[in-house]
Design an enzyme around this catalytic site. Structure first.
Site, PDB file in Angstrom:
ATOM      1  N   ASN A  14     -45.476  62.153  -1.021  1.00  0.00           N
ATOM      2  CA  ASN A  14     -45.990  60.759   0.740  1.00  0.00           C
ATOM      3  C   ASN A  14     -48.092  61.278  -0.491  1.00  0.00           C
ATOM      4  O   ASN A  14     -48.179  62.411   0.791  1.00  0.00           O
ATOM      5  CB  ASN A  14     -46.469  61.579   1.857  1.00  0.00           C
ATOM      6  N   GLU A  43     -32.800  67.098   1.345  1.00  0.00           N
ATOM      7  CA  GLU A  43     -32.161  66.234   3.162  1.00  0.00           C
ATOM      8  C   GLU A  43     -32.665  66.483   3.547  1.00  0.00           C
ATOM      9  O   GLU A  43     -32.716  67.639   4.646  1.00  0.00           O
ATOM     10  CB  GLU A  43     -31.205  66.476   2.379  1.00  0.00           C
ATOM     11  N   ASP A  72     -44.681  67.080   8.963  1.00  0.00           N
ATOM     12  CA  ASP A  72     -43.214  66.096   8.782  1.00  0.00           C
ATOM     13  C   ASP A  72     -43.712  65.847  10.257  1.00  0.00           C
ATOM     14  O   ASP A  72     -43.785  66.624  11.038  1.00  0.00           O
ATOM     15  CB  ASP A  72     -41.389  66.663   8.713  1.00  0.00           C
ATOM     16  N   PHE A 151     -51.984  54.052   6.614  1.00  0.00           N
ATOM     17  CA  PHE A 151     -50.331  53.846   5.824  1.00  0.00           C
ATOM     18  C   PHE A 151     -49.618  54.322   7.775  1.00  0.00           C
ATOM     19  O   PHE A 151     -49.741  54.562   8.084  1.00  0.00           O
ATOM     20  CB  PHE A 151     -49.801  54.982   4.966  1.00  0.00           C
ATOM     21  N   ARG A 180     -52.465  65.144  11.919  1.00  0.00           N
ATOM     22  CA  ARG A 180     -52.055  66.176  11.357  1.00  0.00           C
ATOM     23  C   ARG A 180     -53.382  67.077  11.838  1.00  0.00           C
ATOM     24  O   ARG A 180     -53.628  68.400  11.069  1.00  0.00           O
ATOM     25  CB  ARG A 180     -52.632  65.506  10.358  1.00  0.00           C
TER      26      ARG A 180
HETATM   27  P1  ITT Z   1     -42.199  63.655   3.259  1.00  0.00           P
HETATM   28  O1  ITT Z   1     -41.311  63.572   3.392  1.00  0.00           O
HETATM   29  O2  ITT Z   1     -42.565  63.451   1.089  1.00  0.00           O
HETATM   30  O3  ITT Z   1     -43.050  64.554   3.626  1.00  0.00           O
HETATM   31  P2  ITT Z   1     -42.580  60.837   4.491  1.00  0.00           P
HETATM   32  O4  ITT Z   1     -43.893  59.673   4.635  1.00  0.00           O
HETATM   33  O5  ITT Z   1     -41.249  60.515   3.798  1.00  0.00           O
HETATM   34  O6  ITT Z   1     -43.235  61.676   3.133  1.00  0.00           O
HETATM   35  P3  ITT Z   1     -42.166  61.880   6.913  1.00  0.00           P
HETATM   36  O7  ITT Z   1     -39.970  62.233   7.053  1.00  0.00           O
HETATM   37  O8  ITT Z   1     -42.617  62.527   7.198  1.00  0.00           O
HETATM   38  O9  ITT Z   1     -42.849  61.456   5.709  1.00  0.00           O
HETATM   39  O10 ITT Z   1     -41.844  61.153   7.669  1.00  0.00           O
HETATM   40  C1  ITT Z   1     -43.409  60.172   7.821  1.00  0.00           C
HETATM   41  C2  ITT Z   1     -43.529  58.971   8.469  1.00  0.00           C
HETATM   42  O11 ITT Z   1     -44.405  58.514   9.817  1.00  0.00           O
HETATM   43  C3  ITT Z   1     -44.528  58.226   7.913  1.00  0.00           C
HETATM   44  O12 ITT Z   1     -43.797  57.666   6.010  1.00  0.00           O
HETATM   45  C4  ITT Z   1     -44.462  57.349   8.798  1.00  0.00           C
HETATM   46  O13 ITT Z   1     -43.854  56.028   8.690  1.00  0.00           O
HETATM   47  C5  ITT Z   1     -44.980  57.772  10.129  1.00  0.00           C
HETATM   48  N1  ITT Z   1     -46.208  58.506   9.758  1.00  0.00           N
HETATM   49  C6  ITT Z   1     -46.372  59.818  10.044  1.00  0.00           C
HETATM   50  N2  ITT Z   1     -47.895  60.738  10.162  1.00  0.00           N
HETATM   51  C7  ITT Z   1     -47.802  59.173  10.286  1.00  0.00           C
HETATM   52  C8  ITT Z   1     -50.173  58.349   9.422  1.00  0.00           C
HETATM   53  O14 ITT Z   1     -50.782  59.535  10.329  1.00  0.00           O
HETATM   54  N3  ITT Z   1     -50.025  57.704   9.910  1.00  0.00           N
HETATM   55  C9  ITT Z   1     -48.837  56.593  10.067  1.00  0.00           C
HETATM   56  N4  ITT Z   1     -47.724  56.608   9.743  1.00  0.00           N
HETATM   57  C10 ITT Z   1     -47.602  57.693   9.976  1.00  0.00           C
END
Ligand code: ITT
Length: 196
Positions: A14, A43, A72, A151, A180
């Site tokens: 991401n 996974e 995560d 995002f 974060r």
């Molecule tokens: P990676 O697994 O590759 O790190 P990902 O986007 O799939 O990327 P996650 O599995 O941790 O990451 O899912 C996180 C989701 O939670 C992300 O796609 C957003 O929908 C939400 N999210 C997490 N942190 C956020 C933030 O700071 N602002 C907005 N949405 C967030």
């Protein structure tokens, strides 16, 4: 174990997360997952944020000598029993930010209690040590998306004590209070001890 350089592999695909982590962990040389492994797609079948972060960190650690950091994270809405939770990125059928937001607002239609929190679990793996730290930010969900920055669920999340959504704030202000940031502050102390 004291390391000479300040290289740190970050186990995420991401790009928004990567940028936020780079901004917060300035002073460390961040290596994106794709530079270590072209196809990095473990996974994520854990039941908690920390289980999933560990799965990501461990999957990448097998391919690098450098310490690995994985994030995560997700949104928990109290009136929805903690949904979308660990399914935050796959809440809607197509998993796009737009469709996820739409589903969330639909599920909250007519519900007055819009309290929610963002959760982030950071897992750092180096040598045979595993360090886990969690960060939270509490707030509430708006009726409609507002703002263009960030995002995921940023356009609908207003942190407590503010009247702007994360997407209206811009990166700097969001990064100063985010889930974060809070998890990374705790990890930063550990990193300083490892790198000396
Ligand atoms: P990676 O697994 O590759 O790190 P990902 O986007 O799939 O990327 P996650 O599995 O941790 O990451 O899912 C996180 C989701 O939670 C992300 O796609 C957003 O929908 C939400 N999210 C997490 N942190 C956020 C933030 O700071 N602002 C907005 N949405 C967030």
């Amino acid at each position: 174990m004291l390391l000479k350089n300040r290289k740190l592999v970050v186990a995420t695909n991401n790009k928004h997360k990567l940028r936020e982590i780079e901004e917060i962990l300035n002073g460390f040389e961040i290596i994106p997952a794709k530079e270590v492994l072209k196809e990095f797609n473990p996974e994520e079948n854990g039941r908690s944020f920390c289980e999933n972060a560990f799965i990501k960190a461990k999957a990448l650690k097998e391919h690098t000598e450098f310490p690995v950091l994985a994030d995560d994270s997700g949104l928990e809405v109290f009136a929805l029993g903690g949904e979308p939770g660990v399914f935050s990125s796959r809440y809607s059928e197509d998993g796009s930010d737009e469709a996820n937001l739409k589903k969330l607002l639909l599920n909250l239609k007519g519900i007055n209690n819009r309290k929610a929190r963002f959760v982030c679990c950071m897992v750092l793996v180096f040598g045979d040590r595993v360090i886990k730290k969690e960060g939270f930010v509490y707030g509430s969900i708006t009726e409609k998306p507002r703002g263009k920055s960030g995002f995921g669920y940023d356009p609908v999340f207003v942190p407590d004590g503010y009247d702007k959504t994360f997407a209206e704030m811009g990166e700097k202000e969001k990064n100063s209070i985010s889930h974060r940031r809070r998890a990374l502050e705790l990890i930063k102390g550990e990193l300083e001890a490892i790198y000396g």
